[in-house]
Design a protein around this motif. Structure first.
Motif, PDB file in Angstrom:
ATOM      1  N   ALA A 125       0.846  -1.191   0.000  1.00  0.00           N
ATOM      2  CA  ALA A 125       0.000   0.000   0.000  1.00  0.00           C
ATOM      3  C   ALA A 125       0.888   1.250   0.000  1.00  0.00           C
ATOM      4  CB  ALA A 125      -0.923  -0.013   1.199  1.00  0.00           C
ATOM      5  N   TRP A 126       0.289   2.384  -0.370  1.00  0.00           N
ATOM      6  CA  TRP A 126       1.059   3.643  -0.479  1.00  0.00           C
ATOM      7  C   TRP A 126       0.197   4.817  -0.049  1.00  0.00           C
ATOM      8  CZ3 TRP A 126       0.261   8.138  -3.228  1.00  0.00           C
ATOM      9  CH2 TRP A 126       1.355   9.024  -3.327  1.00  0.00           C
ATOM     10  N   THR A 127       0.829   5.785   0.621  1.00  0.00           N
ATOM     11  CA  THR A 127       0.144   7.033   0.964  1.00  0.00           C
ATOM     12  C   THR A 127       1.061   8.191   0.577  1.00  0.00           C
ATOM     13  OG1 THR A 127       1.061   7.026   3.210  1.00  0.00           O
ATOM     14  CG2 THR A 127      -1.142   6.071   2.915  1.00  0.00           C
ATOM     15  N   GLY A 128       0.472   9.348   0.250  1.00  0.00           N
ATOM     16  CA  GLY A 128       1.261  10.523  -0.112  1.00  0.00           C
ATOM     17  C   GLY A 128       0.393  11.570  -0.758  1.00  0.00           C
ATOM     18  N   THR A 129       1.061  12.531  -1.376  1.00  0.00           N
ATOM     19  CA  THR A 129       0.378  13.637  -2.031  1.00  0.00           C
ATOM     20  C   THR A 129       0.828  13.678  -3.478  1.00  0.00           C
ATOM     21  OG1 THR A 129       0.341  14.904   0.032  1.00  0.00           O
ATOM     22  CG2 THR A 129      -0.017  16.125  -1.999  1.00  0.00           C
ATOM     23  N   GLN A 130      -0.131  13.700  -4.392  1.00  0.00           N
ATOM     24  CA  GLN A 130       0.155  13.755  -5.821  1.00  0.00           C
ATOM     25  C   GLN A 130      -0.842  14.677  -6.502  1.00  0.00           C
ATOM     26  OE1 GLN A 130      -0.060   9.565  -6.898  1.00  0.00           O
ATOM     27  NE2 GLN A 130       2.212   9.396  -6.857  1.00  0.00           N
ATOM     28  N   THR A 131      -0.475  15.036  -7.754  1.00  0.00           N
ATOM     29  CA  THR A 131      -1.358  15.884  -8.560  1.00  0.00           C
ATOM     30  C   THR A 131      -1.922  15.052  -9.702  1.00  0.00           C
ATOM     31  OG1 THR A 131      -0.061  17.842  -8.048  1.00  0.00           O
ATOM     32  CG2 THR A 131      -1.528  17.972  -9.949  1.00  0.00           C
ATOM     33  N   GLY A 132      -3.246  14.970  -9.745  1.00  0.00           N
ATOM     34  CA  GLY A 132      -3.894  14.180 -10.785  1.00  0.00           C
ATOM     35  C   GLY A 132      -4.819  15.026 -11.628  1.00  0.00           C
ATOM     36  N   THR A 133      -5.784  14.357 -12.256  1.00  0.00           N
ATOM     37  CA  THR A 133      -6.704  15.051 -13.167  1.00  0.00           C
ATOM     38  C   THR A 133      -7.636  15.984 -12.418  1.00  0.00           C
ATOM     39  OG1 THR A 133      -8.209  13.155 -13.033  1.00  0.00           O
ATOM     40  CG2 THR A 133      -6.632  13.172 -14.848  1.00  0.00           C
ATOM     41  N   LEU A 134      -7.890  15.691 -11.114  1.00  0.00           N
ATOM     42  CA  LEU A 134      -8.802  16.534 -10.328  1.00  0.00           C
ATOM     43  C   LEU A 134      -8.061  17.613  -9.539  1.00  0.00           C
ATOM     44  CD1 LEU A 134     -11.245  13.796  -8.975  1.00  0.00           C
ATOM     45  CD2 LEU A 134     -11.551  15.304 -10.950  1.00  0.00           C
ATOM     46  N   GLY A 135      -6.741  17.557  -9.606  1.00  0.00           N
ATOM     47  CA  GLY A 135      -5.940  18.513  -8.842  1.00  0.00           C
ATOM     48  C   GLY A 135      -5.060  17.813  -7.824  1.00  0.00           C
ATOM     49  N   LYS A 141      -3.410   4.417  -1.563  1.00  0.00           N
ATOM     50  CA  LYS A 141      -3.593   3.415  -2.625  1.00  0.00           C
ATOM     51  C   LYS A 141      -3.356   2.032  -2.050  1.00  0.00           C
ATOM     52  CE  LYS A 141      -1.991   6.622  -6.209  1.00  0.00           C
ATOM     53  NZ  LYS A 141      -1.031   6.855  -7.320  1.00  0.00           N
ATOM     54  N   ALA A 142      -4.239   1.083  -2.425  1.00  0.00           N
ATOM     55  CA  ALA A 142      -4.136  -0.287  -1.929  1.00  0.00           C
ATOM     56  C   ALA A 142      -4.276  -1.256  -3.099  1.00  0.00           C
ATOM     57  CB  ALA A 142      -5.209  -0.564  -0.888  1.00  0.00           C
ATOM     58  N   PRO A 143      -3.506  -2.359  -3.135  1.00  0.00           N
ATOM     59  CA  PRO A 143      -3.601  -3.331  -4.240  1.00  0.00           C
ATOM     60  C   PRO A 143      -4.851  -4.224  -4.095  1.00  0.00           C
ATOM     61  CG  PRO A 143      -1.991  -4.063  -2.657  1.00  0.00           C
ATOM     62  CD  PRO A 143      -2.442  -2.708  -2.209  1.00  0.00           C
ATOM     63  N   GLY A 150      -2.561 -12.869  -5.978  1.00  0.00           N
ATOM     64  CA  GLY A 150      -1.881 -12.058  -6.980  1.00  0.00           C
ATOM     65  C   GLY A 150      -2.539 -10.707  -7.131  1.00  0.00           C
ATOM     66  N   VAL A 151      -1.731  -9.709  -7.497  1.00  0.00           N
ATOM     67  CA  VAL A 151      -2.226  -8.342  -7.662  1.00  0.00           C
ATOM     68  C   VAL A 151      -2.863  -8.235  -9.027  1.00  0.00           C
ATOM     69  CG1 VAL A 151      -1.596  -5.921  -7.756  1.00  0.00           C
ATOM     70  CG2 VAL A 151      -0.440  -7.441  -6.149  1.00  0.00           C
ATOM     71  N   ILE A 152      -4.146  -7.858  -9.026  1.00  0.00           N
ATOM     72  CA  ILE A 152      -4.876  -7.749 -10.286  1.00  0.00           C
ATOM     73  C   ILE A 152      -5.274  -6.311 -10.573  1.00  0.00           C
ATOM     74  CG2 ILE A 152      -5.714 -10.117 -10.167  1.00  0.00           C
ATOM     75  CD1 ILE A 152      -8.351  -9.038  -9.070  1.00  0.00           C
ATOM     76  N   GLY A 153      -5.083  -5.418  -9.610  1.00  0.00           N
ATOM     77  CA  GLY A 153      -5.444  -4.021  -9.801  1.00  0.00           C
ATOM     78  C   GLY A 153      -5.184  -3.221  -8.540  1.00  0.00           C
ATOM     79  N   LEU A 154      -5.754  -2.006  -8.517  1.00  0.00           N
ATOM     80  CA  LEU A 154      -5.547  -1.161  -7.332  1.00  0.00           C
ATOM     81  C   LEU A 154      -6.730  -0.238  -7.139  1.00  0.00           C
ATOM     82  CD1 LEU A 154      -4.721   2.030  -8.207  1.00  0.00           C
ATOM     83  CD2 LEU A 154      -2.698   0.817  -9.037  1.00  0.00           C
ATOM     84  N   VAL A 155      -6.852   0.246  -5.893  1.00  0.00           N
ATOM     85  CA  VAL A 155      -7.872   1.234  -5.528  1.00  0.00           C
ATOM     86  C   VAL A 155      -7.143   2.473  -5.020  1.00  0.00           C
ATOM     87  CG1 VAL A 155      -9.847   1.796  -4.080  1.00  0.00           C
ATOM     88  CG2 VAL A 155      -9.515  -0.547  -4.920  1.00  0.00           C
TER      89      VAL A 155
END
Length: 530
Positions: A125-135, A141-143, A150-155
């Motif tokens: 899993a990951w936490t932080g601050t990023q800039t995306g399409t909404l700002g 983020k969690a797998p 197995g990892v099939i995607g993420l939320v």
């Protein structure tokens, strides 16, 4: 800034303290805001991660990845979770980072705007601050794992920074009220401190205080009289140049107690106030000092004492010379009076026709005076000392007493060298003996002998003598047995002792039919008799 620097001391202090208060409050407020923002970011990151992990763990989400059209299943789930949790967005993507759910349906089926390959590869899993399409937003983020792990995607769940900033803005009013209260309290404190400083400095500005200090130093070190200040504990707080010279002290003695300084008991008594009064005369080494001790009060409260010292050594020497001249004058007056009486006798004898008797009277008188003078000069060859004894003899006769020389008197001419100390010792001892016989008459016997070790002096009187308990006290400065104690009395014997001790001699007293003073005045090195 220049206007502040040119303002009064109170204004400068107030302004400087307010600057300090503003800096302190501003720094504290800035640190608080930054800390609160960091806390809000961490809270939203953890919350977003918790939501993402919850969504990733739903069986329906895992099963949807096997559906021919996963977005139809996942978009409603994401929208429902977003609405239920208050998140700003919930995005679901597959292993190829293709979106299956997004707040903007137009972006479904498109690749993620930020790379998530690390999460998909490591499965962490990951936490932080990023800039995306909404700002810009804080994210968690969690797998998404299949049944085999197995990892099939993420939320990805995020909260826009605008939302975090809104929460921070909501927390600012209490901070602003606190800052305002601190500023008001700081202003009041600064005003009180400025007022107190103005009161303690008597409203004087720094340049005026500096000018007063310079004037004080100039006056204290420029006056000829010594000035010494003491606090209530008897410690020296101020010592000007004249006082240092008169007392033989140094600047290192400031702060010391008078009990620790190399001073005589008499000096300590006057400085400590144990011997109160005005114009107290004190012998200090070779100096005769006059001390006055006055209290010092600040705002009507006693803060210490100030002592002024005047050097009267030269005046005392002149007074001693004047006293010797006065003694000579008294002797001449007595001789003139005696001569007038004798002339009247001669005139009477001549008027009576007793010429032979008149001649015999004149001859006898002349021989008597000549024999007396010759007797003194025969024993005391030094002219200065002989003149002193002749004058004291005439003074004794005028006061109804008699002065006789002992049989062992012997002073050769030149044996004294500088006769100043000898005249001081003999003159003071004889004067003291005559004072002891005042109004009673009697005899003063004087013995003066110049020997190898110095001048031996013995002066005895037929007076009442000295009490054994006062044998040492009579030599203390200020001691006197005279009833009329006007002026600086009691210096004669003290000066005599000082002169003898300075040369390594001594002076003593005992009773033998009256007081008998004996003294040894050693020769100076250049005056020693071979």
């Amino acid at each position: 800034m220049r206007r502040i620097l040119n303002a009064s001391l109170g204004t400068q202090l107030f302004a400087l303290q307010m600057i300090i208060v503003l800096l302190a409050v501003g720094s504290t407020a800035g640190v608080w805001v930054e800390h609160t923002r960091d806390q809000l970011d961490r809270q939203h990151q953890q919350r977003a991660l918790a939501i993402a992990e919850s969504v990733a763990g739903l069986p329906r989400v895992r099963e949807a990845f096997a559906h021919p059209r996963p977005e139809r299943v996942l978009q409603p789930i994401a929208t429902g979770v977003q609405a239920a949790t208050g998140a700003d967005y919930v995005v679901i993507a597959n292993r190829d980072q293709i979106r299956y759910a997004h707040p903007n349906p137009a972006l479904i089926g498109k690749r993620l705007s930020t790379d998530a390959s690390e999460i998909l590869t490591t499965g962490r899993a990951w936490t932080g601050t990023q800039t995306g399409t909404l700002g810009r937003s804080v994210r968690g983020k969690a797998p998404i794992r299949d049944a085999a792990g197995g990892v099939i995607g993420l939320v990805s769940v995020g909260v826009l920074e605008e939302t975090v900033a809104g929460q921070l803005d909501a927390a600012l009013p209490p901070l602003l009220w606190t800052v305002l209260a601190v500023l008001v309290a700081g202003s009041a404190g600064a005003a009180l401190i400025s007022r107190r400083v103005r009161r303690q400095t008597f409203g004087l500005e720094p340049r005026e205080i500096a000018a007063l200090l310079e004037q004080r130093e100039g006056v204290l070190h420029g006056v000829k009289e010594g000035v010494l200040a003491l606090d209530l504990q008897g410690r020296v707080t101020l010592l000007n140049d004249a006082a240092r010279e008169l007392l033989g002290l140094s600047g290192r003695d400031v702060g010391r107690s008078i009990a620790e300084m190399p001073l005589s008991d008499r000096m300590r008594d006057v400085l400590a106030g144990d011997d109160p009064g005005d114009d107290r005369v004190v012998l200090h080494h070779d100096r005769v000092l006059v001390l006055n001790r006055m209290p010092v009060a600040v705002r009507e409260q006693r803060s210490g004492w100030v002592v002024t010292l005047r050097d009267r050594t030269e005046l005392v020497r002149l007074a001693r010379d004047l006293d010797q001249a006065s003694s000579t004058t008294d002797a001449l007056r007595a001789q003139a009076h005696e001569f007038a009486n004798r002339m009247h006798t001669v005139v009477g004898l001549l008027e009576l026709g007793e010429y032979e008797t008149a001649i015999s009277y004149i001859t006898q008188t002349t021989e008597d005076y000549g024999d007396h003078s010759a007797g003194v000069r025969e024993r005391i060859a030094d002219p200065t000392l002989a003149a002193l004894l002749l004058a004291k003899s005439a003074e004794a006769a005028e006061r109804g007493a008699s002065l006789v020389l002992a049989d062992d008197c012997r002073v050769e001419d030149g044996a004294l060298g500088d006769p100043q100390d000898a005249v001081l010792v003999v003159g003071n001892l004889v004067a003291n003996a005559l004072d002891a016989l005042e109004d009673t008459g009697g005899t003063v016997e004087v013995s003066v002998r110049a020997e190898k070790d110095g001048l031996h002096v013995r002066v005895g009187d037929s007076g009442p003598g000295i009490s054994p308990g006062l044998a040492e006290e009579v030599f203390r400065q200020g001691f006197t047995t005279k009833v009329a104690n006007s002026g600086p009395r009691g210096l004669g014997l003290a000066l005599t002792r000082q002169a003898c001790l300075r040369r390594g001699g001594w002076v003593r007293v005992h009773n033998a039919g009256g007081a008998v003073f004996t003294a040894l005045l050693p020769h100076r090195e250049r005056e020693e008799i071979p």
